[in-house]
Design a protein around this motif. Structure first.
Motif, mmCIF file in Angstrom:
data_model
loop_
_atom_site.group_PDB
_atom_site.id
_atom_site.type_symbol
_atom_site.label_atom_id
_atom_site.label_comp_id
_atom_site.label_asym_id
_atom_site.label_seq_id
_atom_site.Cartn_x
_atom_site.Cartn_y
_atom_site.Cartn_z
ATOM 1 N N ASN A 71 -80.869 -18.901 81.022
ATOM 2 C CA ASN A 71 -81.018 -20.336 80.805
ATOM 3 C C ASN A 71 -79.852 -21.068 81.471
ATOM 4 N N LEU A 72 -80.144 -22.213 82.032
ATOM 5 C CA LEU A 72 -79.106 -22.961 82.750
ATOM 6 C C LEU A 72 -77.930 -23.315 81.847
ATOM 7 N N SER A 73 -78.203 -23.537 80.582
ATOM 8 C CA SER A 73 -77.127 -23.899 79.655
ATOM 9 C C SER A 73 -76.163 -22.741 79.422
ATOM 10 N N GLU A 74 -76.612 -21.525 79.681
ATOM 11 C CA GLU A 74 -75.786 -20.339 79.446
ATOM 12 C C GLU A 74 -74.958 -19.951 80.675
ATOM 13 N N ILE A 75 -75.284 -20.535 81.809
ATOM 14 C CA ILE A 75 -74.636 -20.129 83.063
ATOM 15 C C ILE A 75 -73.279 -20.797 83.194
ATOM 16 N N ARG A 76 -72.230 -20.003 83.363
ATOM 17 C CA ARG A 76 -70.868 -20.498 83.563
ATOM 18 C C ARG A 76 -70.500 -20.306 85.029
ATOM 19 N N VAL A 77 -70.509 -21.393 85.772
ATOM 20 C CA VAL A 77 -70.229 -21.281 87.202
ATOM 21 C C VAL A 77 -68.795 -20.817 87.457
ATOM 22 N N ASP A 78 -67.870 -21.165 86.553
ATOM 23 C CA ASP A 78 -66.487 -20.742 86.742
ATOM 24 C C ASP A 78 -66.345 -19.228 86.610
ATOM 25 N N SER A 79 -67.160 -18.632 85.746
ATOM 26 C CA SER A 79 -67.132 -17.170 85.598
ATOM 27 C C SER A 79 -67.645 -16.482 86.855
ATOM 28 N N ILE A 80 -68.658 -17.072 87.478
ATOM 29 C CA ILE A 80 -69.194 -16.508 88.723
ATOM 30 C C ILE A 80 -68.155 -16.613 89.827
ATOM 31 N N GLU A 81 -67.468 -17.758 89.914
ATOM 32 C CA GLU A 81 -66.431 -17.947 90.931
ATOM 33 C C GLU A 81 -65.289 -16.954 90.750
ATOM 34 N N LYS A 82 -64.868 -16.750 89.504
ATOM 35 C CA LYS A 82 -63.779 -15.807 89.232
ATOM 36 C C LYS A 82 -64.174 -14.387 89.620
ATOM 37 N N ALA A 83 -65.415 -14.023 89.345
ATOM 38 C CA ALA A 83 -65.897 -12.682 89.690
ATOM 39 C C ALA A 83 -65.902 -12.483 91.201
ATOM 40 N N LEU A 84 -66.336 -13.507 91.934
ATOM 41 C CA LEU A 84 -66.374 -13.409 93.391
ATOM 42 C C LEU A 84 -64.971 -13.309 93.977
ATOM 43 N N LYS A 85 -64.017 -14.029 93.405
ATOM 44 C CA LYS A 85 -62.652 -14.028 93.936
ATOM 45 C C LYS A 85 -61.950 -12.687 93.726
ATOM 46 N N LYS A 86 -62.475 -11.853 92.831
ATOM 47 C CA LYS A 86 -61.909 -10.514 92.636
ATOM 48 C C LYS A 86 -62.240 -9.590 93.809
ATOM 49 N N LYS A 92 -62.409 -17.456 99.064
ATOM 50 C CA LYS A 92 -62.697 -18.366 97.958
ATOM 51 C C LYS A 92 -64.206 -18.529 97.829
ATOM 52 N N ALA A 93 -64.616 -19.074 96.696
ATOM 53 C CA ALA A 93 -66.047 -19.257 96.446
ATOM 54 C C ALA A 93 -66.265 -20.543 95.662
ATOM 55 N N ARG A 94 -67.388 -21.188 95.934
ATOM 56 C CA ARG A 94 -67.795 -22.380 95.192
ATOM 57 C C ARG A 94 -69.198 -22.138 94.647
ATOM 58 N N VAL A 95 -69.361 -22.368 93.376
ATOM 59 C CA VAL A 95 -70.653 -22.150 92.728
ATOM 60 C C VAL A 95 -71.014 -23.401 91.935
ATOM 61 N N TYR A 96 -72.249 -23.853 92.064
ATOM 62 C CA TYR A 96 -72.677 -25.012 91.293
ATOM 63 C C TYR A 96 -74.191 -25.001 91.082
ATOM 64 N N LYS A 97 -74.578 -25.688 90.018
ATOM 65 C CA LYS A 97 -76.003 -25.837 89.723
ATOM 66 C C LYS A 97 -76.534 -27.013 90.534
ATOM 67 N N THR A 98 -77.725 -26.858 91.059
ATOM 68 C CA THR A 98 -78.316 -27.915 91.865
ATOM 69 C C THR A 98 -79.245 -28.769 91.010
ATOM 70 N N ILE A 99 -79.668 -29.872 91.586
ATOM 71 C CA ILE A 99 -80.490 -30.825 90.838
ATOM 72 C C ILE A 99 -81.865 -30.257 90.490
ATOM 73 N N ASP A 100 -82.305 -29.238 91.253
ATOM 74 C CA ASP A 100 -83.615 -28.645 90.958
ATOM 75 C C ASP A 100 -83.511 -27.484 89.975
ATOM 76 N N GLY A 101 -82.282 -27.232 89.465
ATOM 77 C CA GLY A 101 -82.136 -26.202 88.445
ATOM 78 C C GLY A 101 -81.792 -24.831 88.968
ATOM 79 N N SER A 102 -81.589 -24.683 90.273
ATOM 80 C CA SER A 102 -81.181 -23.391 90.823
ATOM 81 C C SER A 102 -79.656 -23.338 90.888
#
Length: 245
Positions: A71-86, A92-102
């Motif tokens: 669910n979109l409410s459960e997705i933490r974009v900062d956690s995804i970014e931290k995982a990628l930076k490892k 670096k990485a940028r992660v965000y939710k889009t207006i269409d919900g992806s």
């Protein structure tokens, strides 16, 4: 009175604008909506392409942060970014939710400037002096350094030398390999010319390479680039050459 009305109107417009910007830049999504797909964009130059979408998706899955199916409410974009930076291949990485919900992921690769192969490790040094692993099925067009090399030496003095070579068009195309002797004398193997270059201590590389370039222009261009087996730059104001037998 008129001035007070203007101030109130301006404050109202400012608050309205901020509210609009917050809503527009961070669109609300249905909290019960499921993320059905994620797009990955790799930012890189054409010379060093070693990451692809499938690899990033696999890495996120293994790190247990793949947002697809959640669910979109459960997705933490900062956690995804931290995982990628490892991942040491990712700068670096940028992660965000889009207006269409992806979910959209932007990944920025590291840029190697030097390859190290020694008994203490096999890795690249990037353009910020950081160690990065050797990607599978990838070889960067950068100098190869071998010999007696610690990671600290690679990240400091060799890194500075590699940056100099990388920024200089002539030396970037001419120097193919760097060999570090146990006493830290540097030997270079060029791409053009069947000779070895004894550079001496790395601290003197600028002066000695200037001397070598002048010798190339005034000497080897006249007598031929394959006449000598060794060109020694260790002596002050001299270029000592050994003829081929």
């Amino acid at each position: 009175m008129f001035k007070k009305i203007l101030l109130i109107s301006f404050a109202f417009l400012l608050v309205s604008y901020i509210a609009f910007a917050v809503v527009f830049m961070n669109p609300t999504t249905d909290t019960d909506k499921e993320c059905t797909h994620m797009t990955v964009e790799i930012a890189c130059n054409s010379e060093n392409v070693y990451l692809n979408e499938a690899q990033v998706l696999s890495y996120l899955k293994n790190a247990n942060v793949n947002p697809v199916g959640k669910n979109l409410s459960e997705i933490r974009v900062d956690s995804i970014e931290k995982a990628l930076k490892k991942n040491k291949l990712i700068k670096k990485a940028r992660v965000y939710k889009t207006i269409d919900g992806s979910v959209k992921v932007e990944v920025f690769q590291r840029s190697p400037v030097l390859r190290i192969m020694s008994d203490q490790g096999n890795y690249y040094v990037d353009n910020e002096g950081e160690v990065m692993p050797v990607p599978a099925n990838f070889a960067a067009y950068v100098p190869l350094a071998t010999g007696s090399i610690t990671e600290e030496y690679a990240k400091t003095q060799l890194f500075e030398f590699a940056i100099f070579l990388h920024k200089d068009k002539f030396w970037n195309s001419q120097i193919e390999q760097i060999y570090v002797h146990s006493n830290k004398d540097i030997e270079l193997i060029p791409r053009v010319g069947n000779h070895h270059i004894i550079l001496g201590k790395i601290e003197e590389y600028k002066e000695n390479l200037d001397k070598l370039k002048l010798f190339y222009e005034k000497g080897l261009n006249k007598v031929g680039w394959n006449r000598y087996s060794t060109i020694n730059l260790k002596f002050k104001d001299q270029v000592v050459c050994t003829k081929k037998q």
